[in-house]
Design a protein around this motif. Structure first.
Motif, PDB file in Angstrom:
ATOM      1  N   LEU A 173      -0.051   7.055  13.657  1.00  0.00           N
ATOM      2  CA  LEU A 173       1.131   6.195  13.579  1.00  0.00           C
ATOM      3  C   LEU A 173       1.624   5.781  14.958  1.00  0.00           C
ATOM      4  O   LEU A 173       2.039   4.642  15.160  1.00  0.00           O
ATOM      5  N   GLN A 174       1.547   6.678  15.936  1.00  0.00           N
ATOM      6  CA  GLN A 174       2.011   6.351  17.286  1.00  0.00           C
ATOM      7  C   GLN A 174       1.257   5.151  17.845  1.00  0.00           C
ATOM      8  O   GLN A 174       1.861   4.259  18.448  1.00  0.00           O
ATOM      9  N   ASP A 175      -0.055   5.127  17.670  1.00  0.00           N
ATOM     10  CA  ASP A 175      -0.857   4.018  18.191  1.00  0.00           C
ATOM     11  C   ASP A 175      -0.489   2.700  17.516  1.00  0.00           C
ATOM     12  O   ASP A 175      -0.384   1.659  18.171  1.00  0.00           O
ATOM     13  N   LEU A 230       3.014   0.448  30.650  1.00  0.00           N
ATOM     14  CA  LEU A 230       1.929   1.322  30.204  1.00  0.00           C
ATOM     15  C   LEU A 230       1.646   1.136  28.712  1.00  0.00           C
ATOM     16  O   LEU A 230       0.492   1.115  28.279  1.00  0.00           O
ATOM     17  N   GLY A 231       2.701   0.968  27.928  1.00  0.00           N
ATOM     18  CA  GLY A 231       2.537   0.737  26.492  1.00  0.00           C
ATOM     19  C   GLY A 231       1.835  -0.582  26.200  1.00  0.00           C
ATOM     20  O   GLY A 231       1.001  -0.666  25.299  1.00  0.00           O
ATOM     21  N   THR A 265      -4.296   9.381  25.493  1.00  0.00           N
ATOM     22  CA  THR A 265      -5.076   8.947  26.660  1.00  0.00           C
ATOM     23  C   THR A 265      -4.148   8.397  27.732  1.00  0.00           C
ATOM     24  O   THR A 265      -4.268   8.743  28.911  1.00  0.00           O
ATOM     25  N   LEU A 266      -3.226   7.570  27.330  1.00  0.00           N
ATOM     26  CA  LEU A 266      -2.296   6.979  28.289  1.00  0.00           C
ATOM     27  C   LEU A 266      -1.401   8.038  28.914  1.00  0.00           C
ATOM     28  O   LEU A 266      -1.110   7.989  30.113  1.00  0.00           O
ATOM     29  N   ASP A 267      -0.991   9.009  28.118  1.00  0.00           N
ATOM     30  CA  ASP A 267      -0.192  10.109  28.642  1.00  0.00           C
ATOM     31  C   ASP A 267      -0.995  10.911  29.663  1.00  0.00           C
ATOM     32  O   ASP A 267      -0.502  11.256  30.735  1.00  0.00           O
ATOM     33  N   THR A 268      -2.256  11.176  29.343  1.00  0.00           N
ATOM     34  CA  THR A 268      -3.142  11.904  30.265  1.00  0.00           C
ATOM     35  C   THR A 268      -3.316  11.132  31.563  1.00  0.00           C
ATOM     36  O   THR A 268      -3.238  11.704  32.650  1.00  0.00           O
ATOM     37  N   ALA A 302       7.837   7.653  23.562  1.00  0.00           N
ATOM     38  CA  ALA A 302       8.784   7.662  24.680  1.00  0.00           C
ATOM     39  C   ALA A 302       8.437   8.781  25.663  1.00  0.00           C
ATOM     40  O   ALA A 302       8.470   8.576  26.884  1.00  0.00           O
ATOM     41  N   ASP A 303       8.084   9.957  25.136  1.00  0.00           N
ATOM     42  CA  ASP A 303       7.705  11.078  25.999  1.00  0.00           C
ATOM     43  C   ASP A 303       6.463  10.760  26.817  1.00  0.00           C
ATOM     44  O   ASP A 303       6.322  11.224  27.951  1.00  0.00           O
TER      45      ASP A 303
END
Length: 198
Positions: free
Chosen positions: A9-11, A91-92, A104-107, A74-75
């Motif tokens: 769902l996040q993606d 980034l989003g 992946t983006l968080d990493t 958001a995190d």
């Protein structure tokens, strides 16, 4: 047949926020009501963790799903929450444009500042969630260990990890190191197809 949307769902919400379709929490809940997931939620509520299917319980369940997904985004720095309003971060938008998974983006966001060499950059690249499904077949950890001895930057990581295998395949490709079996050629193609997008 059930929906797999809750697991990703996040993606999906990141893509909708980046496209401007979802601008607030209510838009995100409305978005869910148009999905196959919503139809299956009504048809099989217990499968999706919904105890009662009355309108109040259904609304609360959808609000909770959306709230948790938006908090995750958001995190990870993919969206900005301002009360009920939701905006995509740069980034989003990048993640949405290249179909990257939010972990992946968080990493990448948290690891980019620690990249000091080509080896570090390669380690960060293969840490992408997109490489998690690269097959590591039975006994390939032994082949990975053999390949690890031949590459330029040997790894001290788990040889049964798909991320380790992706790293070794990229190093072998870049260094023209012979692959141990034909299946590794197919796997290298998979890694090379995903690497530019990631």
């Amino acid at each position: 047949v059930e929906s797999s949307l809750p697991g990703v769902l996040q993606d999906h919400l990141n893509a909708e926020v980046a496209a401007g379709t979802v601008t607030c929490m209510r838009d995100a809940v409305d978005y869910l009501t148009w999905t196959f997931f919503f139809r299956r939620l009504l048809g099989n509520p217990t499968y999706y963790g919904l105890g009662a299917s009355d309108p109040e319980s259904l609304s609360a369940h959808l609000q909770d799903l959306v709230s948790r997904a938006l908090d995750d985004l958001a995190d990870a720095g993919l969206i900005e929450l301002d009360g009920e309003e939701v905006r995509a971060s740069p980034l989003g938008r990048i993640g949405s444009n290249y179909y990257l998974k939010y972990p992946t983006l968080d990493t990448f966001a948290s690891g980019a500042e620690h990249v000091a060499s080509h080896s570090d950059a390669l380690m960060l690249l293969v840490a992408a969630e997109e490489f998690a499904e690269l097959p590591v077949r039975h006994n390939e950890e032994h082949l990975n260990a053999d390949l690890n001895r031949d590459v330029r930057a040997p790894l001290g990581t788990d040889m049964s990890s798909p991320h380790t295998k992706a790293n070794l395949l990229l190093q072998a490709h870049l260094g023209a190191v012979p692959l141990p079996i034909a299946d590794y050629g197919t796997d290298t193609k998979t890694v090379l197809d995903n690497a530019p997008r990631v």
